[in-house]
Structures are given as structure tokens and as C-alpha cells.
Write an enzyme that holds these catalytic residues in place. Structure first.
Site, PDB file in Angstrom:
ATOM      1  N   GLU A 168     -15.978   9.830  -9.146  1.00 36.41           N
ATOM      2  CA  GLU A 168     -16.366   8.681  -9.968  1.00 36.41           C
ATOM      3  C   GLU A 168     -17.842   8.321  -9.876  1.00 36.41           C
ATOM      4  O   GLU A 168     -18.207   7.149  -9.674  1.00 36.41           O
ATOM      5  CB  GLU A 168     -15.479   7.485  -9.597  1.00 36.41           C
ATOM      6  CG  GLU A 168     -13.992   7.789  -9.800  1.00 36.41           C
ATOM      7  CD  GLU A 168     -13.048   6.693  -9.365  1.00 36.41           C
ATOM      8  OE1 GLU A 168     -11.827   6.947  -9.310  1.00 36.41           O
ATOM      9  OE2 GLU A 168     -13.525   5.575  -9.078  1.00 36.41           O
ATOM     10  N   ASN A 210     -14.675  14.875  -9.562  1.00 36.50           N
ATOM     11  CA  ASN A 210     -13.464  14.188 -10.039  1.00 36.50           C
ATOM     12  C   ASN A 210     -13.810  12.846 -10.685  1.00 36.50           C
ATOM     13  O   ASN A 210     -14.632  12.102 -10.148  1.00 36.50           O
ATOM     14  CB  ASN A 210     -12.528  13.958  -8.833  1.00 36.50           C
ATOM     15  CG  ASN A 210     -11.135  13.510  -9.217  1.00 36.50           C
ATOM     16  OD1 ASN A 210     -10.480  14.132 -10.055  1.00 36.50           O
ATOM     17  ND2 ASN A 210     -10.676  12.424  -8.613  1.00 36.50           N
ATOM     18  N   HIS A 246      -5.200   8.676 -15.526  1.00 36.22           N
ATOM     19  CA  HIS A 246      -4.441   7.433 -15.381  1.00 36.22           C
ATOM     20  C   HIS A 246      -4.363   6.823 -16.785  1.00 36.22           C
ATOM     21  O   HIS A 246      -5.322   6.195 -17.232  1.00 36.22           O
ATOM     22  CB  HIS A 246      -5.160   6.461 -14.439  1.00 36.22           C
ATOM     23  CG  HIS A 246      -5.289   6.930 -13.033  1.00 36.22           C
ATOM     24  ND1 HIS A 246      -4.211   7.005 -12.176  1.00 36.22           N
ATOM     25  CD2 HIS A 246      -6.366   7.340 -12.324  1.00 36.22           C
ATOM     26  CE1 HIS A 246      -4.618   7.429 -10.997  1.00 36.22           C
ATOM     27  NE2 HIS A 246      -5.926   7.641 -11.052  1.00 36.22           N
ATOM     28  N   GLU A 276      -4.814  13.004 -11.117  1.00 31.41           N
ATOM     29  CA  GLU A 276      -4.218  11.754 -10.622  1.00 31.41           C
ATOM     30  C   GLU A 276      -3.327  11.118 -11.686  1.00 31.41           C
ATOM     31  O   GLU A 276      -3.321   9.913 -11.889  1.00 31.41           O
ATOM     32  CB  GLU A 276      -5.325  10.751 -10.234  1.00 31.41           C
ATOM     33  CG  GLU A 276      -6.348  11.260  -9.232  1.00 31.41           C
ATOM     34  CD  GLU A 276      -7.357  10.209  -8.798  1.00 31.41           C
ATOM     35  OE1 GLU A 276      -8.362  10.589  -8.199  1.00 31.41           O
ATOM     36  OE2 GLU A 276      -7.112   8.996  -9.054  1.00 31.41           O
ATOM     37  N   ASP A 278      -0.704   9.413 -14.034  1.00 34.54           N
ATOM     38  CA  ASP A 278       0.419   8.486 -14.147  1.00 34.54           C
ATOM     39  C   ASP A 278       0.346   7.890 -15.541  1.00 34.54           C
ATOM     40  O   ASP A 278      -0.718   7.880 -16.165  1.00 34.54           O
ATOM     41  CB  ASP A 278       0.456   7.409 -13.040  1.00 34.54           C
ATOM     42  CG  ASP A 278      -0.910   6.824 -12.693  1.00 34.54           C
ATOM     43  OD1 ASP A 278      -1.149   6.537 -11.506  1.00 34.54           O
ATOM     44  OD2 ASP A 278      -1.747   6.668 -13.624  1.00 34.54           O
TER      45      ASP A 278
HETATM   46  O1  G3I Z   1      -3.216   1.997   5.473  1.00 36.63           O
HETATM   47  C1  G3I Z   1      -3.537   0.617   5.458  1.00 36.63           C
HETATM   48  C2  G3I Z   1      -2.469  -0.166   6.222  1.00 36.63           C
HETATM   49  O2  G3I Z   1      -2.531   0.217   7.590  1.00 36.63           O
HETATM   50  C3  G3I Z   1      -2.742  -1.630   6.067  1.00 36.63           C
HETATM   51  O3  G3I Z   1      -1.690  -2.362   6.697  1.00 36.63           O
HETATM   52  C4  G3I Z   1      -2.759  -1.967   4.556  1.00 36.63           C
HETATM   53  C5  G3I Z   1      -3.039  -3.427   4.289  1.00 36.63           C
HETATM   54  O4  G3I Z   1      -4.397  -3.679   4.364  1.00 36.63           O
HETATM   55  O5  G3I Z   1      -3.818  -1.210   3.905  1.00 36.63           O
HETATM   56  C6  G3I Z   1      -3.542   0.162   3.994  1.00 36.63           C
HETATM   57  O6  G3I Z   1      -4.586   0.819   3.394  1.00 36.63           O
HETATM   58  C7  G3I Z   1      -4.556   0.749   1.953  1.00 36.63           C
HETATM   59  C8  G3I Z   1      -4.358   2.194   1.415  1.00 36.63           C
HETATM   60  O7  G3I Z   1      -4.481   2.187  -0.016  1.00 36.63           O
HETATM   61  C9  G3I Z   1      -2.992   2.756   1.780  1.00 36.63           C
HETATM   62  O8  G3I Z   1      -1.983   2.061   1.158  1.00 36.63           O
HETATM   63  C10 G3I Z   1      -5.937   0.255   1.514  1.00 36.63           C
HETATM   64  O9  G3I Z   1      -6.062  -1.113   1.934  1.00 36.63           O
HETATM   65  C11 G3I Z   1      -6.037   0.325  -0.011  1.00 36.63           C
HETATM   66  O10 G3I Z   1      -7.375  -0.016  -0.410  1.00 36.63           O
HETATM   67  C12 G3I Z   1      -5.773   1.790  -0.454  1.00 36.63           C
HETATM   68  O11 G3I Z   1      -5.792   1.784  -1.864  1.00 36.63           O
HETATM   69  C13 G3I Z   1      -5.982   3.103  -2.413  1.00 36.63           C
HETATM   70  C14 G3I Z   1      -7.242   3.041  -3.300  1.00 36.63           C
HETATM   71  O12 G3I Z   1      -7.380   4.304  -3.999  1.00 36.63           O
HETATM   72  C15 G3I Z   1      -8.497   2.823  -2.488  1.00 36.63           C
HETATM   73  O13 G3I Z   1      -8.696   3.893  -1.592  1.00 36.63           O
HETATM   74  C16 G3I Z   1      -4.759   3.394  -3.290  1.00 36.63           C
HETATM   75  O14 G3I Z   1      -3.621   3.591  -2.437  1.00 36.63           O
HETATM   76  C17 G3I Z   1      -4.984   4.671  -4.098  1.00 36.63           C
HETATM   77  O15 G3I Z   1      -3.916   4.849  -5.035  1.00 36.63           O
HETATM   78  C18 G3I Z   1      -6.296   4.562  -4.875  1.00 36.63           C
HETATM   79  O16 G3I Z   1      -6.513   5.821  -5.509  1.00 36.63           O
HETATM   80  C19 G3I Z   1      -7.656   5.931  -6.364  1.00 36.63           C
HETATM   81  C20 G3I Z   1      -8.214   7.329  -6.192  1.00 36.63           C
HETATM   82  O17 G3I Z   1      -8.564   7.556  -4.858  1.00 36.63           O
HETATM   83  C21 G3I Z   1      -9.424   7.515  -7.094  1.00 36.63           C
HETATM   84  N1  G3I Z   1      -9.092   7.207  -8.487  1.00 36.63           N
HETATM   85  C22 G3I Z   1      -8.454   5.930  -8.731  1.00 36.63           C
HETATM   86  C23 G3I Z   1      -7.244   5.747  -7.821  1.00 36.63           C
HETATM   87  C24 G3I Z   1      -6.587   4.397  -8.076  1.00 36.63           C
HETATM   88  O18 G3I Z   1      -7.458   3.361  -7.710  1.00 36.63           O
END
Ligand code: G3I
Length: 359
Positions: A168, A210, A246, A276, A278
């Protein structure tokens, strides 16, 4: 690198990606016996994908892999895995030089145990970035990028077949590069630095740029094409482009535009993947059955574009069960994936199966 030599390299990389399907010995010992679900009785999607010469993947989180139905459905239907979060900078190096690979290792060993290839995601992204990185000056930032990529790519050298190196980096309006801490402090060449460092750390890995919003044709897609062309023109080892996909049903890029964009990228000598995917249906008119039928055709048509495009080597879904999807928190409750919350394959699953079977 000119186009014909580029295409030759792409072909070799494609062969490599398809060849290392891997064998499924199970060093982890007997996994928990899942209750037989429709998912574990449906024909394995990964068999159809292999027959079509594509990899079929999904994004996962290690904490879910301990759940029997989740693990069984994932292992049965997919042969390509991406870590949804646990290979990003924030979870792997929260403090300078202090690495935590527990989640990433768990995903890598699950993949090895089930004959799956792994795509690493994402080495350099303006999100999921620890605060200490954004506070660095240009020289320290350059050094931190190098040591982070060396550590992460080096650890999985030979295990991970492809990396989303930069994620991005193009502005949504296609006006140029996104205004990130990396661009502010290092200029465009931060992309050169990231790709060259990743290549040094694992010369065999396919290195991918990506992004989202550039799946079809348009200003952002033009800017991504121009960026990849500039990078390859400078000899930067970008071997692939990931189209995140997406999408919202009935308001997505046309299949013809996605195909044209894939062909245009292929002409640059790179491989293409849907990285990615959906499909949101909450705004589709009609009852659930009607919305799921629309979703089926959206999944079918987009995967069919990839199956028809020689340079498109893989399709990855951003999760696979509606039980776990980032969509619900970001866009509102929805049913965006291939399996429902009880792991029953949805019409979308059969849409993908038909597309892989060229039906
Ligand atoms: O693992 C921790 C957990 O230990 C903690 O209890 C919880 C509450 O704070 O957070 C958990 O981490 C979260 C992680 O997802 C796992 O669920 C992070 O806060 C959260 O920010 C993270 O969000 C991910 C996001 O990217 C940011 O990295 C999403 O799952 C994921 O679907 C999303 O994916 C992105 C791609 O990488 C790039 N393109 C867009 C896509 C959607 O935003």
C-alpha cells in the site's frame, strides 16, 4: 530488465511456485479429531486449484489454528497460507532488535505439516508499525529497515516462497506515492532498499508489491503500473504484484478491466496474484439467499479471470470462514467469505470451485 527476459524469469518463478507443492508428513503428531462438517466432506478446493495450476490460499491467525474445525477446513481446502497479522513489523519486532516469531512460527509449522506454501505478509507497511520506527531519523530508519528485513526473511529462507515486501505505498487517488514515514524520510528509493534487502536475504523468494484499489483500470492502477515499471527499470527485483480485491458485490471493477490490468502487469514481466479477496454483500438487495447467489457469481467471475490469465499464479482469500473476518469490524457485520460460521461451504465456495474447474 526488458519484457521478454522478464517474462522468461516470471515463467521460471511460476514453475518454482507450482513445483514446491511439498509433501504432507505431520511432525506435529495426531491433530485434534474435528467433528465431521460439510467442509470436511466437500471436494478439496486445493485439488481443483492444483489441477488449474494455481495456488489457493487464505489468511489465518495462529490462535485459530488450535480450533479443530478451523484447522481441518483450512488444511483440506487450501495449499497457500498468509499470516493475516503475525508476520508484520509490529508483532515481530515491537522493540528494536527484540524479535517475537511465536505466531509466525506456528503458522509456518502448520503449513509444513499440511503441504502448504507460505506467502509472507508484509515486511514494509505504514500500518502495524511500532512507534519506535516512526521516531527514527533517515539513516537509522534505513538501518532498521535493513536489519528487520534481514532478520524476518532470513529466518524463513527456503520456507517462504513469496513475500509481500511493500504494502500500500501508492496514494489512493493515484497522484503518486502515499505520504508515509518511509517516503518522508527516504524518498521513493525506500522501495528499492526493501526489495534489494529482501532479495539478498532470500534470492529464491518471489518479491511482491501489494496494494488495493488498483485491481481494475484507473488512476491508482496506472500509478501502480508506473511504479512497478520504474522499479524494474532500475533493476529492482520486483517479481510480482498483489491485487488485494477487497470488493463490495455489484460495485467492483469489471472482470474485463481486471483481466486487462493483469495482462498489462504481465507485460512488465511480473506475476500477478489476487492477494486478500473478500466480497461484501450487506448492501446487496434481496434476502440472504439472493445475496449469497450474487456473491457466488462475484467469486466465480473474479477467480475465473485469474484462471484464464497465465501470469496469475495464486488466489488468496482474506480469511475463509465468516466466523473470523476483519470486514465486520471495519465495514459492519457481513458474510464475506467462502464458509459460514459453522464451516459449511457457501454458494461462494462452489462458485470458486466452478471457476477453478473452468466451468
Ligand atoms: O493479537 C492481538 C491480541 O493479542 C490482542 O488481544 C488484540 C486486541 O488488541 O489485538 C490483536 O492484534 C490485532 C490483530 O489484527 C490480530 O487480530 C491488532 O490489534 C489489529 O490491528 C490487527 O488488525 C489487522 C490489520 O490488518 C492491521 O494489521 C487485521 O486482522 C487484518 O485483517 C488487516 O489486514 C490488512 C492487510 O494486512 C493489508 N490490506 C488490508 C487488510 C485489512 O485492513
Amino acid at each position: 530488465m526488458n519484457r521478454t527476459r522478464g517474462e522468461a524469469v516470471a515463467a521460471v518463478l511460476l514453475l518454482l511456485l507450482v513445483a514446491c507443492g511439498g509433501s504432507s508428513s505431520n511432525p506435529q503428531g495426531p491433530s485434534p479429531t474435528p467433528t465431521p462438517t460439510p467442509a470436511t466432506s466437500a471436494d478439496p478446493l486445493r485439488a481443483d486449484a492444483e489441477a488449474s495450476g494455481r495456488a489457493i490460499g487464505a489468511a489465518v491467525q495462529s490462535s485459530y489454528l488450535g480450533q479443530a474445525d478451523y484447522a481441518a477446513t483450512f488444511a483440506r481446502h487450501f495449499d497457500y497460507v498468509t499470516a493475516e497479522y503475525e508476520m508484520k513489523w509490529d508483532p515481530t519486532e515491537r522493540q528494536p532488535g527484540v524479535f517475537d516469531f511465536a505466531g509466525a512460527d506456528a503458522i509456518a509449522s502448520f503449513a509444513a505439516a499440511h503441504g502448504m506454501r507460505i506467502k509472507g505478509h508484509a515486511l514494509l507497511w505504514h500500518q502495524a508499525l511500532p512507534a519506535w520506527v516512526t521516531a527514527l531519523g533517515p539513516a537509522e530508519l534505513r538501518a532498521a529497515i535493513r536489519s528487520h528485513i534481514q532478520a524476518v526473511v532470513g529466518r524463513y529462507r527456503g520456507q517462504i516462497v513469496a513475500w509481500d515486501v511493500v504494502n500500500e505505498a501508492v496514494a489512493d487517488d493515484g497522484s503518486g506515492l502515499r505520504d508515509t514515514v518511509f517516503l518522508q524520510k527516504l524518498g521513493e528509493e525506500y522501495l528499492d532498499l526493501a526489495f534489494q534487502t529482501a532479495h539478498e536475504a532470500d534470492p529464491a523468494a518471489l518479491l511482491i508489491y501489494n496494494d488495493y484499489g488498483g485491481e481494475g483500470l484507473g488512476a491508482k492502477s496506472d500509478a501502480i503500473d508506473a511504479l512497478v515499471s520504474r522499479l524494474r527499470g532500475r533493476g529492482v527485483p520486483v517479481g510480482g504484484v498483489g491485487l488485494q480485491m477487497h470488493v463490495a458485490a455489484q460495485s467492483r471493477p469489471s472482470s474485463a478491466d481486471i483481466a486487462a490490468n493483469m495482462r498489462r502487469l504481465a507485460a512488465l514481466g511480473v506475476l500477478v496474484n489476487v492477494s486478500e479477496m473478500d466480497v461484501r454483500i450487506r448492501n446487496v438487495a434481496g434476502d440472504l439467499a439472493a445475496r449469497l447467489a450474487v456473491q457466488r457469481s462475484e467469486y466465480h467471475d473474479i477467480v475465473a479471470v485469474c484462471v484464464a490469465e497465465p501470469a496469475c499464479h495464486a488466489v488468496t482469500f482474506w480469511g475463509f470462514t465468516d466466523r473470523y473476518s476483519w470486514i465486520d469490524a471495519f465495514f459492519g457485520p457481513d458474510d464475506p467469505l467462502l464458509f459460514d460460521e459453522s464451516y459449511a461451504p457457501k454458494p461462494a465456495f462452489f462458485g470458486v470451485q466452478d471457476a477453478l474447474r473452468r466451468r
